[in-house]
Design a protein around this motif. Structure first.
Motif, short mmCIF file in Angstrom:
data_model
loop_
_atom_site.label_atom_id
_atom_site.label_comp_id
_atom_site.label_asym_id
_atom_site.label_seq_id
_atom_site.Cartn_x
_atom_site.Cartn_y
_atom_site.Cartn_z
N GLU A 185 0.82 -1.00 -0.15
CA GLU A 185 0.00 0.07 -0.22
C GLU A 185 0.84 1.23 -0.05
OE1 GLU A 185 -3.37 2.09 2.94
OE2 GLU A 185 -3.08 -0.30 2.90
N LYS A 186 2.01 1.31 0.82
CA LYS A 186 2.90 2.45 0.90
C LYS A 186 3.54 2.75 -0.56
CE LYS A 186 6.86 4.23 2.99
NZ LYS A 186 8.03 3.96 3.99
N LYS A 187 3.96 1.41 -1.15
CA LYS A 187 4.43 1.66 -2.65
C LYS A 187 3.47 2.30 -3.55
CE LYS A 187 7.61 -2.40 -2.66
NZ LYS A 187 7.91 -3.58 -3.10
N GLN A 188 2.15 1.82 -3.44
CA GLN A 188 1.34 2.46 -4.31
C GLN A 188 0.88 3.93 -3.99
OE1 GLN A 188 -2.23 -0.31 -3.54
NE2 GLN A 188 -1.29 -1.72 -5.17
N LEU A 189 0.95 4.30 -2.72
CA LEU A 189 0.75 5.68 -2.25
C LEU A 189 2.03 6.43 -2.71
CD1 LEU A 189 -0.76 5.10 1.42
CD2 LEU A 189 -1.72 6.15 -0.60
N ASN A 190 3.17 6.17 -2.56
CA ASN A 190 4.37 6.58 -3.07
C ASN A 190 4.14 7.11 -4.53
OD1 ASN A 190 5.63 7.13 -0.79
ND2 ASN A 190 6.84 5.35 -0.80
N ALA A 191 3.76 5.89 -5.39
CA ALA A 191 3.53 5.96 -6.73
C ALA A 191 2.59 7.12 -7.16
CB ALA A 191 3.18 4.58 -7.36
N ALA A 192 1.47 6.90 -6.21
CA ALA A 192 0.32 8.21 -6.31
C ALA A 192 0.97 9.57 -6.09
CB ALA A 192 -0.86 7.96 -5.74
N ILE A 193 1.70 9.81 -5.05
CA ILE A 193 2.23 10.88 -4.57
C ILE A 193 3.09 11.27 -5.68
CG2 ILE A 193 3.93 12.04 -3.04
CD1 ILE A 193 2.62 10.19 -0.79
N ILE A 194 4.04 10.43 -6.29
CA ILE A 194 4.97 11.08 -7.35
C ILE A 194 4.27 11.34 -8.63
CG2 ILE A 194 6.75 10.14 -9.08
CD1 ILE A 194 7.77 8.45 -6.65
N GLU A 195 3.02 10.72 -8.80
CA GLU A 195 2.17 11.14 -10.03
C GLU A 195 1.63 12.38 -9.70
OE1 GLU A 195 -1.88 9.50 -12.13
OE2 GLU A 195 -0.49 7.93 -11.06
N LEU A 196 0.83 12.64 -8.45
CA LEU A 196 0.53 14.02 -8.15
C LEU A 196 1.50 15.06 -8.06
CD1 LEU A 196 -2.09 12.72 -5.22
CD2 LEU A 196 -2.68 13.61 -7.42
N GLN A 197 2.60 14.77 -7.56
CA GLN A 197 3.67 15.81 -7.67
C GLN A 197 3.95 16.13 -8.94
OE1 GLN A 197 6.85 13.95 -5.55
NE2 GLN A 197 6.28 14.81 -3.57
N GLY A 198 3.81 15.23 -10.13
CA GLY A 198 4.27 15.65 -11.33
C GLY A 198 2.91 16.32 -11.87
N THR A 199 1.53 16.01 -11.38
CA THR A 199 0.62 16.58 -12.04
C THR A 199 0.69 18.18 -11.29
OG1 THR A 199 -0.88 14.71 -11.93
CG2 THR A 199 -1.92 16.80 -11.95
N ILE A 200 0.95 18.31 -10.14
CA ILE A 200 1.14 19.64 -9.72
C ILE A 200 1.93 20.66 -10.43
CG2 ILE A 200 1.77 20.86 -7.30
CD1 ILE A 200 0.27 18.68 -5.88
N SER A 201 3.46 19.90 -10.58
CA SER A 201 4.27 20.43 -11.29
C SER A 201 3.75 20.96 -12.59
CB SER A 201 5.38 19.74 -11.50
OG SER A 201 6.43 20.54 -12.14
N THR A 202 3.29 19.92 -13.30
CA THR A 202 2.49 20.41 -14.54
C THR A 202 1.41 21.39 -14.54
OG1 THR A 202 2.72 18.21 -15.22
CG2 THR A 202 1.28 19.55 -16.91
N LEU A 203 0.70 21.40 -13.47
CA LEU A 203 -0.52 22.40 -13.30
C LEU A 203 0.43 23.61 -12.92
CD1 LEU A 203 -3.16 20.83 -11.34
CD2 LEU A 203 -3.40 21.40 -13.77
#
Length: 161
Positions: free
Chosen positions: A113-131
């Motif tokens: 679950e932590k791996k999945q959350l880390n992957a989601a966080i990295i994806e959200l950070q990428g999305t935030i950076s893009t935004l």
């Protein structure tokens, strides 16, 4: 015929004389008798001593047997207690092992679950950076399209960055 009784008496007398023991033979026989009697008494004493020794050995062996039986009872009781402790420990070990297995399974699930959350966080950070980049681009475009000087009555607007 008269000779026959005399002959019988002669034979009987010869037998009696031959059966008679001389004094020397009598002394020898008495000496042998004393020796045999003394030997018999010695053998009897030896037998009595052997019986006493036998009884002492039997008593000692019975005592040792009794002590060995007591030791065996004590060791059996001690073994039974240790066996009970062993089975209790084995049961506790099984319970702990089962709990540890469940805990390990839960830990693996949490790690996944932590791996999945880390992957989601990295994806959200990428999305935030893009935004942010998009907001900055839009701000830049807005700044370029807006008049250079503010008009009276216009209030400056702030756009979060």
């Amino acid at each position: 015929m008269r000779r026959l009784p005399a002959l019988i008496w002669a034979v009987l007398l010869a037998g009696t004389l031959s059966a008679c023991v001389t004094a020397r033979q009598h002394e020898e026989l008495q000496a042998q008798h004393r020796e045999l009697k003394q030997s018999l008494q010695t053998q009897k004493r030896l037998l009595d001593d052997a019986k006493k020794d036998h009884l002492a050995v039997v008593a000692r062996l019975r005592q040792q047997l009794s002590e060995a039986q007591n030791d065996l009872r004590n060791k059996t009781t001690e073994f039974d207690k240790l066996w009970e402790k062993y089975t209790d420990t084995q049961q506790k070990h099984k319970i702990a092992s089962d709990e540890l297995s469940r805990s390990a399974a839960n830990s693996l699930a949490l790690i996944e679950e932590k791996k999945q959350l880390n992957a989601a966080i990295i994806e959200l950070q990428g999305t935030i950076s893009t935004l942010r980049d998009t907001v900055k681009d839009l701000q830049d475009q807005l700044d370029e399209a807006a008049p250079l000087e503010p008009q009276p009555g216009d209030q400056p607007s702030e756009v979060p960055r």
